[in-house]
Design a protein around this motif. Structure first.
Motif, PDB file in Angstrom:
ATOM      1  N   ALA A 183       0.990  -1.351  -0.397  1.00  5.29           N
ATOM      2  CA  ALA A 183       0.394   0.333   0.242  1.00  5.29           C
ATOM      3  C   ALA A 183       1.169   1.383   0.020  1.00  5.29           C
ATOM      4  O   ALA A 183       0.497   2.201  -0.801  1.00  5.29           O
ATOM      5  CB  ALA A 183      -1.247  -0.105   1.512  1.00  5.29           C
ATOM      6  N   PHE A 184       2.169   1.018   0.797  1.00  4.84           N
ATOM      7  CA  PHE A 184       2.259   1.985   0.841  1.00  4.84           C
ATOM      8  C   PHE A 184       3.266   2.362  -0.697  1.00  4.84           C
ATOM      9  O   PHE A 184       3.751   3.242  -0.940  1.00  4.84           O
ATOM     10  CB  PHE A 184       3.936   1.888   1.427  1.00  4.84           C
ATOM     11  N   GLU A 185       3.727   1.622  -0.883  1.00  5.23           N
ATOM     12  CA  GLU A 185       4.828   1.596  -2.414  1.00  5.23           C
ATOM     13  C   GLU A 185       3.578   2.450  -3.254  1.00  5.23           C
ATOM     14  O   GLU A 185       3.879   2.703  -3.997  1.00  5.23           O
ATOM     15  CB  GLU A 185       4.686   0.382  -3.198  1.00  5.23           C
ATOM     16  N   ALA A 186       2.246   1.535  -3.096  1.00  2.92           N
ATOM     17  CA  ALA A 186       1.552   2.272  -4.318  1.00  2.92           C
ATOM     18  C   ALA A 186       1.513   3.699  -4.289  1.00  2.92           C
ATOM     19  O   ALA A 186       1.000   4.524  -5.177  1.00  2.92           O
ATOM     20  CB  ALA A 186      -0.270   1.238  -4.356  1.00  2.92           C
ATOM     21  N   ALA A 187       0.807   4.112  -3.190  1.00  2.00           N
ATOM     22  CA  ALA A 187       0.573   5.146  -2.693  1.00  2.00           C
ATOM     23  C   ALA A 187       2.079   6.055  -3.373  1.00  2.00           C
ATOM     24  O   ALA A 187       1.599   7.469  -3.720  1.00  2.00           O
ATOM     25  CB  ALA A 187       0.674   5.635  -1.445  1.00  2.00           C
ATOM     26  N   LEU A 188       3.331   5.858  -3.055  1.00  2.00           N
ATOM     27  CA  LEU A 188       4.858   6.971  -3.377  1.00  2.00           C
ATOM     28  C   LEU A 188       4.251   7.234  -4.588  1.00  2.00           C
ATOM     29  O   LEU A 188       4.958   7.971  -5.342  1.00  2.00           O
ATOM     30  CB  LEU A 188       5.423   5.874  -2.587  1.00  2.00           C
ATOM     31  N   ARG A 189       4.342   5.600  -5.163  1.00  2.00           N
ATOM     32  CA  ARG A 189       4.081   5.742  -6.550  1.00  2.00           C
ATOM     33  C   ARG A 189       3.239   6.546  -7.429  1.00  2.00           C
ATOM     34  O   ARG A 189       3.392   7.675  -8.323  1.00  2.00           O
ATOM     35  CB  ARG A 189       4.193   4.312  -8.023  1.00  2.00           C
ATOM     36  N   ARG A 190       1.720   6.480  -6.635  1.00  4.11           N
ATOM     37  CA  ARG A 190       0.716   7.672  -7.162  1.00  4.11           C
ATOM     38  C   ARG A 190       1.269   8.951  -7.024  1.00  4.11           C
ATOM     39  O   ARG A 190       1.017  10.143  -7.796  1.00  4.11           O
ATOM     40  CB  ARG A 190      -0.700   7.193  -6.602  1.00  4.11           C
TER      41      ARG A 190
ATOM     42  N   ALA B 256       6.752  13.856   3.945  1.00  6.66           N
ATOM     43  CA  ALA B 256       5.962  14.895   3.809  1.00  6.66           C
ATOM     44  C   ALA B 256       5.071  14.085   2.919  1.00  6.66           C
ATOM     45  O   ALA B 256       3.826  14.809   3.276  1.00  6.66           O
ATOM     46  CB  ALA B 256       7.030  15.344   1.979  1.00  6.66           C
ATOM     47  N   GLN B 257       5.092  13.203   2.079  1.00  3.80           N
ATOM     48  CA  GLN B 257       3.451  12.412   1.637  1.00  3.80           C
ATOM     49  C   GLN B 257       2.743  11.932   3.109  1.00  3.80           C
ATOM     50  O   GLN B 257       1.244  11.543   2.557  1.00  3.80           O
ATOM     51  CB  GLN B 257       4.074  11.046   0.923  1.00  3.80           C
ATOM     52  N   GLY B 258       2.544  12.131   4.271  1.00  2.00           N
ATOM     53  CA  GLY B 258       1.850  11.901   5.388  1.00  2.00           C
ATOM     54  C   GLY B 258       1.932  10.390   5.517  1.00  2.00           C
ATOM     55  O   GLY B 258       1.192  10.425   5.869  1.00  2.00           O
ATOM     56  N   MET B 259       3.259   9.939   5.114  1.00  2.00           N
ATOM     57  CA  MET B 259       3.050   8.264   5.240  1.00  2.00           C
ATOM     58  C   MET B 259       3.434   8.013   6.246  1.00  2.00           C
ATOM     59  O   MET B 259       2.881   6.949   7.002  1.00  2.00           O
ATOM     60  CB  MET B 259       3.302   7.578   4.261  1.00  2.00           C
ATOM     61  N   ILE B 260       3.935   8.905   7.079  1.00  2.00           N
ATOM     62  CA  ILE B 260       4.339   8.171   8.439  1.00  2.00           C
ATOM     63  C   ILE B 260       4.835   9.388   9.513  1.00  2.00           C
ATOM     64  O   ILE B 260       4.111  10.503   8.211  1.00  2.00           O
ATOM     65  CB  ILE B 260       6.249   7.782   8.637  1.00  2.00           C
ATOM     66  N   GLN B 261       4.476   9.128  10.364  1.00  2.61           N
ATOM     67  CA  GLN B 261       4.005  10.159  11.355  1.00  2.61           C
ATOM     68  C   GLN B 261       5.860  10.790  12.076  1.00  2.61           C
ATOM     69  O   GLN B 261       6.976   9.310  12.739  1.00  2.61           O
ATOM     70  CB  GLN B 261       3.017  10.116  12.647  1.00  2.61           C
TER      71      GLN B 261
END
Lengths: 140, 140
Positions: free
Chosen positions: A9-16, A69-74
DNA sequence: TTGCATGCAAACATTTTGCAAGTAG
DNA sequence: CTACTTGCAAAATGTTTGCATGCAA
């Protein structure tokens, strides 16, 4: 439609988001996705290395910045320790730190959230973000 | 019985605690006592120097540690800046930081304090200390 | 193929510390 | 007097960055 791991899911989000998925980033995503605790940069680096991925600490930091920056981690900055990181699971929560064991626990309290907003509003402000940490000790 | 300045109160408290009052410490106590804002170590150093007191930055840090250990000042660690310090005025308060201007405001909210204690208690803990910071923006 | 990502080492910012010299009590 | 303080410079810590090389898309 299949079950997607958190790393995927992380990867997909990053790719997007147009971020390249390098071998190093993929490794870090896996390590982060698997983290049950709240590891710091050095620990993430060690875990990635232990998993056989050659990554430099500089890249760990750069990747963590990008993910934040992508809001994927805190990023968590507790007193007197290096910054820790946790996957952003979407719902906001605060932290409780056992000062004796170092254990970090999460909690959510809707009333506290509301009170904070009220306090800010009373003074003519709106909350951008906030930080609430309880440093606690187990009760005998 | 005379009116005692805050700097004098600081000195008396330190003396009582068996801490030597050196020229440097006296100067820092005066600077701290006069601070209306929340200065960091470098600013305190500059203010002491500006006041004609020769003090090294190392001594500023050492003195701040000592004062914090005595509970006479409070160290504040906001996001992305060096630690700031404020004289401990006895009553606990939390902070609100205007992310646009950098202005730091103080507030107290008894209900939030109580809620925090309740949350900790529910999980079998008691609060040792806590940290609550609201990063805010002025409302238009 | 091309520009973004990496590794390395050096730079950075803040804070701490070892040691010889100074000074408060 | 003498133990506690200081100044200095060096070290420690955690994080960022410049630059030549590498690689994802």
């Amino acid at each position: 439609m299949e079950i997607e791991t958190r790393a995927e899911a992380f990867e997909a989000a990053l790719r997007r988001a147009g971020v390249r998925i390098t071998r190093q980033r993929a490794a870090l995503l896996r390590v982060l996705a698997a983290a049950e605790d709240h590891p710091d940069a050095t620990q993430l680096h060690q875990r990635a290395m232990a998993a056989g991925a050659g990554v430099s600490l500089a890249t760990v930091y750069r990747t963590l910045s990008a993910l934040e920056a992508q809001g994927m981690i805190q990023k968590l900055e507790f007193e007197g320790e290096p910054a820790r990181f946790e996957p952003a699971d979407g719902h906001h929560h605060d932290h409780m730190i056992d000062v004796e064991t170092g254990e970090v626990m999460e909690f959510v309290n809707e009333r506290i959230e509301r009170l904070q907003a009220e306090i800010a509003a009373e003074m003519g402000y709106e909350i951008v973000r906030h930080r609430l940490e309880l440093y606690v000790r187990r009760r005998r």
